[in-house]
Design an enzyme around this catalytic site. Sequence first.
Site, mmCIF file in Angstrom:
data_model
loop_
_atom_site.group_PDB
_atom_site.id
_atom_site.type_symbol
_atom_site.label_atom_id
_atom_site.label_comp_id
_atom_site.label_asym_id
_atom_site.label_seq_id
_atom_site.Cartn_x
_atom_site.Cartn_y
_atom_site.Cartn_z
ATOM 1 N N ASP A 28 38.838 40.968 35.378
ATOM 2 C CA ASP A 28 39.109 39.955 34.549
ATOM 3 C C ASP A 28 39.153 38.567 35.204
ATOM 4 O O ASP A 28 39.537 37.238 34.602
ATOM 5 C CB ASP A 28 40.201 40.079 33.673
ATOM 6 C CG ASP A 28 41.994 39.820 34.148
ATOM 7 O OD1 ASP A 28 41.401 40.506 35.380
ATOM 8 O OD2 ASP A 28 42.496 39.779 33.699
ATOM 9 N N LYS A 141 44.949 41.235 27.810
ATOM 10 C CA LYS A 141 45.761 40.822 29.289
ATOM 11 C C LYS A 141 45.815 39.584 28.684
ATOM 12 O O LYS A 141 45.848 38.603 28.424
ATOM 13 C CB LYS A 141 45.239 41.219 30.387
ATOM 14 C CG LYS A 141 45.511 40.716 31.558
ATOM 15 C CD LYS A 141 45.792 41.044 32.409
ATOM 16 C CE LYS A 141 45.238 39.745 33.678
ATOM 17 N NZ LYS A 141 44.926 39.835 34.889
ATOM 18 N N GLU A 183 52.417 41.650 30.496
ATOM 19 C CA GLU A 183 52.174 41.318 32.115
ATOM 20 C C GLU A 183 53.155 39.649 32.649
ATOM 21 O O GLU A 183 52.645 39.654 32.538
ATOM 22 C CB GLU A 183 50.722 40.859 32.951
ATOM 23 C CG GLU A 183 50.815 41.028 34.043
ATOM 24 C CD GLU A 183 49.700 40.423 34.978
ATOM 25 O OE1 GLU A 183 47.938 40.825 33.697
ATOM 26 O OE2 GLU A 183 49.288 40.623 35.990
ATOM 27 N N GLU A 185 54.139 39.387 35.603
ATOM 28 C CA GLU A 185 54.336 39.591 37.071
ATOM 29 C C GLU A 185 55.389 38.174 38.168
ATOM 30 O O GLU A 185 55.825 37.391 37.819
ATOM 31 C CB GLU A 185 52.942 38.832 37.549
ATOM 32 C CG GLU A 185 52.597 39.187 39.053
ATOM 33 C CD GLU A 185 51.233 38.765 39.995
ATOM 34 O OE1 GLU A 185 49.996 38.531 38.982
ATOM 35 O OE2 GLU A 185 51.175 39.324 41.204
ATOM 36 N N LYS A 225 52.902 45.839 32.072
ATOM 37 C CA LYS A 225 52.175 45.729 33.104
ATOM 38 C C LYS A 225 53.063 44.466 34.642
ATOM 39 O O LYS A 225 52.853 43.712 34.664
ATOM 40 C CB LYS A 225 50.795 45.122 33.319
ATOM 41 C CG LYS A 225 50.701 44.363 34.908
ATOM 42 C CD LYS A 225 48.740 44.898 34.393
ATOM 43 C CE LYS A 225 48.081 44.246 35.905
ATOM 44 N NZ LYS A 225 46.358 43.986 35.362
ATOM 45 N N SER A 267 49.134 45.529 41.045
ATOM 46 C CA SER A 267 49.077 45.520 42.482
ATOM 47 C C SER A 267 49.315 44.118 43.741
ATOM 48 O O SER A 267 50.066 44.399 44.631
ATOM 49 C CB SER A 267 47.783 45.608 43.376
ATOM 50 O OG SER A 267 46.576 44.979 43.444
ATOM 51 N N GLY A 268 49.460 43.304 42.942
ATOM 52 C CA GLY A 268 49.516 41.538 43.649
ATOM 53 C C GLY A 268 49.691 41.447 44.413
ATOM 54 O O GLY A 268 50.611 40.770 45.464
ATOM 55 N N SER A 296 47.460 49.153 37.199
ATOM 56 C CA SER A 296 46.366 48.093 36.077
ATOM 57 C C SER A 296 45.388 47.570 37.405
ATOM 58 O O SER A 296 46.467 46.008 37.259
ATOM 59 C CB SER A 296 46.136 47.588 35.578
ATOM 60 O OG SER A 296 45.430 46.246 34.619
ATOM 61 N N TYR A 355 44.912 33.966 39.949
ATOM 62 C CA TYR A 355 43.607 34.932 39.165
ATOM 63 C C TYR A 355 42.832 34.004 38.966
ATOM 64 O O TYR A 355 43.210 33.145 37.182
ATOM 65 C CB TYR A 355 44.977 35.455 38.284
ATOM 66 C CG TYR A 355 43.800 37.084 38.462
ATOM 67 C CD1 TYR A 355 43.430 37.263 37.569
ATOM 68 C CD2 TYR A 355 44.342 37.652 39.712
ATOM 69 C CE1 TYR A 355 42.589 38.623 37.951
ATOM 70 C CE2 TYR A 355 43.683 38.703 39.417
ATOM 71 C CZ TYR A 355 43.054 39.643 39.006
ATOM 72 O OH TYR A 355 42.843 40.754 38.577
HETATM 73 P P1 13P Z 1 46.568 42.766 40.897
HETATM 74 O O1 13P Z 1 45.739 44.157 41.175
HETATM 75 O O2 13P Z 1 45.243 41.957 42.069
HETATM 76 O O3 13P Z 1 47.134 41.988 41.175
HETATM 77 O O4 13P Z 1 45.574 41.898 39.737
HETATM 78 C C1 13P Z 1 45.863 42.343 38.429
HETATM 79 C C2 13P Z 1 45.677 42.686 37.502
HETATM 80 O O5 13P Z 1 45.141 41.407 36.640
HETATM 81 C C3 13P Z 1 46.369 40.430 37.803
HETATM 82 O O6 13P Z 1 46.748 39.702 36.691
#
Ligand code: 13P
Length: 355
Positions: A28, A141, A183, A185, A225, A267-268, A296, A355
């Site tokens: 995405d 998401k 999510e 993050e 997530k 995966s970040g 994810s 992102y």
């Molecule tokens: P990454 O695994 O590259 O961090 O991306 C996952 C994602 O959807 C981030 O919003």
Amino acid sequence: MPLNYYKEELKKTAESLAKSGKGILAVDESTKTIGKRLASINLENTETNRKAYRGMLFTTQGLGQYISGAILFEETLFQTHSDGELMVKKLEKLGIIPGIKVDKGLKPLAGGGDIETFCSGLDGLVERSSDYYAQGARFAKWRAVLQITNNGCPSKLSIKENAWGLARYARSVQESGLVPIIEPEILMDGSHGINKTAAIQEEVIKEVYMACKTNGVYLEGTLLKPSMTIEGAECPEKSNPKTIAEQTIRTMERSVPAAVPGIVFLSGGLSEEAASVYLNLMNKIKRKATWNIGFSYGRALQHSCLKAWDGKNITAGQNALLARAQANSEASKGCYLEGSQPSSDEALFVAGYKY
Ligand code: 13P
């Protein structure tokens, strides 16, 4: 529609997405971000090239064995493959559930620290989500971002606002039949140690679930997530993979309700192999709740695939994608043999990543 109307379906969808041995492919990337990826293989950021790349991913035979869902950017949800068939149809044919990124991106948080943001997109979300549902999407998401600094970030304000936004979003999309991927993050940027990440992440996730409670979010029809519990990228003391896995599970056990069917990690910026190895180790730990621990991934599933595809080599691209999808599928059952699948060991961390 009232939430009650969709409850049963939401629970079923969330459970299908979080099935053991399967995970989510995050495709995405915004138009700007996919542009950077395409530029890395000398391709222009045109709709034709975006379609060619994602069309290659979504026609990978056998992908549905390892991948339960794919998160799309809005353009892709309504797009057709170059052969004229809708992209969502391609996914359905592989047994993959289409999902959609519904947030409208990060905005500066007035009153927060310099680098702090909130996630926008709540206006009209229930209505937009029902259009996405009609187009075939079954989950959504929303990515809120927090950053740890040595001068007090994330602030209480940012923790509260981002948790509240996630919960408002979750409730809104559930009313249109979409399972929300929640999510929060925590970026890897910074020089803080793993214990600091653990303490802050626990506080952040607890706040998210308190806000979910206030908003009446139906937890059985959601997925979390999170990022893994790991030190900042510039921290001189590097934790070993076992410590990262143990700390991450401990954080989840302290903060994620058992009613949530699955935790799907992002995966970040971890390398492809590290993302698989940490996930594998987490799944070897006996845990207190029964949530499925899956993935994810965006970068950690696509990096070597994009390189192998290189704008033209469809089979090579698809094989690279299958390799990482299989590795992560095995890792989500705790039976991945390190290094048994090809990967790029390139570190994918980028400071200040958008992102
Ligand atoms: P990454 O695994 O590259 O961090 O991306 C996952 C994602 O959807 C981030 O919003």
